[in-house]
Design a protein around this motif. Structure first.
Motif, PDB file in Angstrom:
ATOM      1  N   GLU A  90     -45.716 -19.741 -21.001  1.00 39.37           N
ATOM      2  CA  GLU A  90     -44.496 -19.199 -20.387  1.00 39.37           C
ATOM      3  C   GLU A  90     -43.462 -18.837 -21.442  1.00 39.37           C
ATOM      4  N   ARG A  91     -43.458 -19.531 -22.570  1.00 39.72           N
ATOM      5  CA  ARG A  91     -42.491 -19.263 -23.645  1.00 39.72           C
ATOM      6  C   ARG A  91     -42.982 -18.166 -24.595  1.00 39.72           C
ATOM      7  N   GLY A  92     -44.140 -17.573 -24.282  1.00 38.57           N
ATOM      8  CA  GLY A  92     -44.617 -16.439 -25.059  1.00 38.57           C
ATOM      9  C   GLY A  92     -45.472 -16.783 -26.263  1.00 38.57           C
TER      10      GLY A  92
ATOM     11  N   ALA B  94     -56.294 -25.174 -38.691  1.00 35.55           N
ATOM     12  CA  ALA B  94     -55.389 -24.027 -38.685  1.00 35.55           C
ATOM     13  C   ALA B  94     -55.548 -23.288 -37.360  1.00 35.55           C
ATOM     14  N   VAL B  95     -54.417 -22.928 -36.755  1.00 34.43           N
ATOM     15  CA  VAL B  95     -54.413 -22.200 -35.487  1.00 34.43           C
ATOM     16  C   VAL B  95     -53.642 -20.908 -35.692  1.00 34.43           C
ATOM     17  N   TYR B  96     -54.252 -19.781 -35.288  1.00 36.90           N
ATOM     18  CA  TYR B  96     -53.587 -18.484 -35.397  1.00 36.90           C
ATOM     19  C   TYR B  96     -52.774 -18.263 -34.130  1.00 36.90           C
ATOM     20  N   LEU B  97     -51.457 -18.170 -34.295  1.00 34.66           N
ATOM     21  CA  LEU B  97     -50.547 -18.054 -33.166  1.00 34.66           C
ATOM     22  C   LEU B  97     -49.842 -16.711 -33.164  1.00 34.66           C
ATOM     23  N   ILE B  98     -49.618 -16.183 -31.955  1.00 33.88           N
ATOM     24  CA  ILE B  98     -48.869 -14.948 -31.751  1.00 33.88           C
ATOM     25  C   ILE B  98     -47.672 -15.298 -30.873  1.00 33.88           C
ATOM     26  N   TYR B  99     -46.490 -14.822 -31.288  1.00 26.44           N
ATOM     27  CA  TYR B  99     -45.247 -15.141 -30.586  1.00 26.44           C
ATOM     28  C   TYR B  99     -44.726 -13.866 -29.923  1.00 26.44           C
TER      29      TYR B  99
ATOM     30  N   ARG C 280     -42.276 -13.867 -27.794  1.00 31.23           N
ATOM     31  CA  ARG C 280     -40.821 -14.068 -27.765  1.00 31.23           C
ATOM     32  C   ARG C 280     -40.469 -15.001 -28.918  1.00 31.23           C
ATOM     33  N   PRO C 281     -39.204 -15.059 -29.298  1.00 33.86           N
ATOM     34  CA  PRO C 281     -38.827 -15.989 -30.375  1.00 33.86           C
ATOM     35  C   PRO C 281     -39.172 -17.424 -29.978  1.00 33.86           C
ATOM     36  N   PHE C 282     -39.620 -18.191 -30.973  1.00 25.65           N
ATOM     37  CA  PHE C 282     -39.953 -19.586 -30.712  1.00 25.65           C
ATOM     38  C   PHE C 282     -39.480 -20.421 -31.896  1.00 25.65           C
ATOM     39  N   ALA C 283     -38.759 -21.480 -31.578  1.00 28.73           N
ATOM     40  CA  ALA C 283     -38.352 -22.445 -32.601  1.00 28.73           C
ATOM     41  C   ALA C 283     -38.551 -23.824 -31.996  1.00 28.73           C
TER      42      ALA C 283
ATOM     43  N   ALA D  43     -39.724 -12.960 -32.359  1.00 30.07           N
ATOM     44  CA  ALA D  43     -40.586 -12.244 -31.423  1.00 30.07           C
ATOM     45  C   ALA D  43     -41.458 -11.255 -32.190  1.00 30.07           C
ATOM     46  N   GLY D  44     -42.722 -11.181 -31.809  1.00 29.86           N
ATOM     47  CA  GLY D  44     -43.647 -10.256 -32.456  1.00 29.86           C
ATOM     48  C   GLY D  44     -44.324 -10.812 -33.691  1.00 29.86           C
TER      49      GLY D  44
END
Length: 182
Positions: free
Chosen positions: A91-93, A119-124, A126-129, A155-156
């Motif tokens: 839900e947080r993108g 290692a996990v390849y992540l795509i955001y 939306r902005p995530f902190a 994001a992106g």
């Protein structure tokens, strides 16, 4: 009996060749063998001219296909893990494309690994902190370890995130991982 011995002696004398005759015969035989091998090589060379380039291309393509298959097999067998992303992260993108074991990082004085890394390849999208938690699970769902990582991504963005586990974590038993935000 004398007649038999006489016949054998005469036949032996007739059948005996002189040294020169034996050498000449050996020379002719050697010449014949050399000519035969030369003819074989000539035929091989002519055949290779016609089909050699085609055969070399096919051989090269076959070797290339084998190497590609080996690389894909190694990638699949050496630590590629399914990743389950929690609903709250989705839900947080945050999306996870792939995960894999990087193995041990660093050694202590007893030669034991200090950390095991996934290692996990992540795509955001939306902005995530924030903090991400990765749980390592066996086939039957039992947890064998967990690790956290702090992330600050716009994001992106997309990147690998390393999750460092205790060196005693048996990553060889890990069948899948779960990613969540604590």
């Amino acid at each position: 009996m004398r007649i038999l011995i006489s016949i054998l002696l005469v036949a032996g004398l007739i059948a005996c060749q002189t040294r020169e005759e034996k050498l000449k015969e050996a020379e002719q035989e050697a010449q014949f063998l050399a000519d035969k091998k030369a003819a074989l090589l000539k035929g091989l060379g002519e055949s290779m001219q016609g089909r050699g380039a085609e055969g070399a291309r096919d051989l090269g393509q076959g070797v290339g296909d084998v190497l590609k298959g080996v690389a894909k097999g190694l990638d699949a067998s050496l630590g590629s893990l399914p990743v389950e992303v929690s609903a709250s992260l989705t839900e947080r993108g945050v999306k996870a494309e792939r995960a894999g074991q990087r193995g041990a990082v660093g050694r202590d004085q007893g030669d034991e690994p200090k950390q095991e890394v996934i290692a996990v390849y992540l795509i955001y999208e939306r902005p995530f902190a924030g903090t991400l938690r990765l749980r390592a699970l066996e086939k039957d769902g039992r947890e064998v370890g967990r690790a956290t990582a702090n992330v600050d991504a716009p994001a992106g963005a997309a990147a690998y995130v390393d999750f460092s586990f205790d060196g005693r974590t048996p990553l060889k038993l890990v069948d899948r991982v779960e990613l969540s935000a604590p």
